[in-house]
Each structure stands twice: as C-alpha cells, then as structure tokens.
Design a protein around this motif. Structure first.
Motif, PDB file in Angstrom:
ATOM      1  N   VAL A  34       0.842  -1.205   0.000  1.00 21.63           N
ATOM      2  CA  VAL A  34       0.000   0.000   0.000  1.00 21.63           C
ATOM      3  C   VAL A  34       0.878   1.256   0.000  1.00 21.63           C
ATOM      4  O   VAL A  34       0.637   2.198  -0.752  1.00 21.63           O
ATOM      5  N   ARG A  35       1.921   1.254   0.817  1.00 23.72           N
ATOM      6  CA  ARG A  35       2.840   2.400   0.898  1.00 23.72           C
ATOM      7  C   ARG A  35       3.538   2.642  -0.449  1.00 23.72           C
ATOM      8  O   ARG A  35       3.707   3.784  -0.871  1.00 23.72           O
ATOM      9  N   ARG A  38       0.942   4.263  -2.799  1.00 24.11           N
ATOM     10  CA  ARG A  38       0.645   5.631  -2.387  1.00 24.11           C
ATOM     11  C   ARG A  38       1.823   6.566  -2.603  1.00 24.11           C
ATOM     12  O   ARG A  38       1.630   7.746  -2.857  1.00 24.11           O
ATOM     13  N   ILE A  44      -1.060   0.866  -9.291  1.00 19.76           N
ATOM     14  CA  ILE A  44      -1.947  -0.162  -8.737  1.00 19.76           C
ATOM     15  C   ILE A  44      -2.134  -1.321  -9.714  1.00 19.76           C
ATOM     16  O   ILE A  44      -2.190  -2.478  -9.298  1.00 19.76           O
ATOM     17  N   LEU A  59      -7.970  -2.064  -2.857  1.00 22.94           N
ATOM     18  CA  LEU A  59      -8.674  -0.896  -2.321  1.00 22.94           C
ATOM     19  C   LEU A  59      -9.204  -1.171  -0.911  1.00 22.94           C
ATOM     20  O   LEU A  59      -9.256  -0.262  -0.075  1.00 22.94           O
ATOM     21  N   TRP A  61      -7.624  -3.043   1.252  1.00 21.09           N
ATOM     22  CA  TRP A  61      -6.432  -2.874   2.104  1.00 21.09           C
ATOM     23  C   TRP A  61      -6.225  -1.405   2.418  1.00 21.09           C
ATOM     24  O   TRP A  61      -5.978  -1.040   3.565  1.00 21.09           O
ATOM     25  N   GLU A  62      -6.341  -0.562   1.384  1.00 18.59           N
ATOM     26  CA  GLU A  62      -6.171   0.878   1.599  1.00 18.59           C
ATOM     27  C   GLU A  62      -7.201   1.411   2.589  1.00 18.59           C
ATOM     28  O   GLU A  62      -6.878   2.178   3.484  1.00 18.59           O
ATOM     29  N   ARG A  63      -8.440   1.003   2.398  1.00 23.22           N
ATOM     30  CA  ARG A  63      -9.519   1.443   3.289  1.00 23.22           C
ATOM     31  C   ARG A  63      -9.232   1.022   4.730  1.00 23.22           C
ATOM     32  O   ARG A  63      -9.386   1.806   5.663  1.00 23.22           O
ATOM     33  N   ASP A  66      -6.537   3.091   6.294  1.00 14.55           N
ATOM     34  CA  ASP A  66      -7.048   4.421   6.633  1.00 14.55           C
ATOM     35  C   ASP A  66      -7.929   4.391   7.883  1.00 14.55           C
ATOM     36  O   ASP A  66      -7.867   5.283   8.719  1.00 14.55           O
TER      37      ASP A  66
END
Length: 90
Positions: A34-35, A38, A44, A59, A61-63, A66
């Motif tokens: 994820v890092r 970003r 992606i 997505l 994982w990103e959520r 966050d």
C-alpha cells in the motif's frame, strides 16, 4: 518552500522493499505494498498483476489502513472490525 527542499537527496532511499510475489501475506507486507502505491513508486495495476490480487482487494487494504491503521490488515481481526462498522452505522 523551494522545491529543492522537498526532494530527498537520494530518492531511491524512500522506495520500500516489496515482498516477493509468492510470499505469504502478512500485515507488514500488505502495508508495504500500500505504501509503495501511495508513494507513487508502483502503479496499482502493476501491483495487482504482480501479486495476483483484484483492484477491489487492494482498495480494501487501503480502506482498512485508513480506518484502523496497519492492524486493520489482519485477516483474523476482520470480524471484529466488520462488527464495529455495523455498530457505527446505526
């Protein structure tokens, strides 16, 4: 602030070491992927192809990062977080 101050002396020192494609997923490895996305190091689409994951999974994982931070990526804790989200919506 001048642009020169925003650019690191060695840009490659910021690139995270990505896990090998066949490694077992851990929280730290998911967070690294994820890092990397970003930070703009890897798109992606390339990550999804390399690790054979869907964009929706990435997505998610990103959520989770966050919402809950790195511990939110633990598969064993998914039930707890899902129940917490249901309570929050009520």
């Amino acid at each position: 602030m001048p642009v020169e101050q925003l650019v690191p002396a060695d840009p490659l020192e910021l690139v995270p070491d990505l896990p090998r494609p066949r490694q077992r997923w851990t929280v730290a490895r998911k967070a690294t992927v994820v890092r990397a996305m970003r930070g703009g190091w890897v798109p992606i689409e390339e990550l999804c192809e390399l690790y054979n994951i869907s964009p929706d999974e990435f997505l998610a994982w990103e959520r989770d990062v966050d919402r809950y931070g790195t511990p939110g990526l633990r598969a064993t804790r998914f039930q707890i977080y899902r129940d917490t989200d249901k309570e929050r919506r009520r």
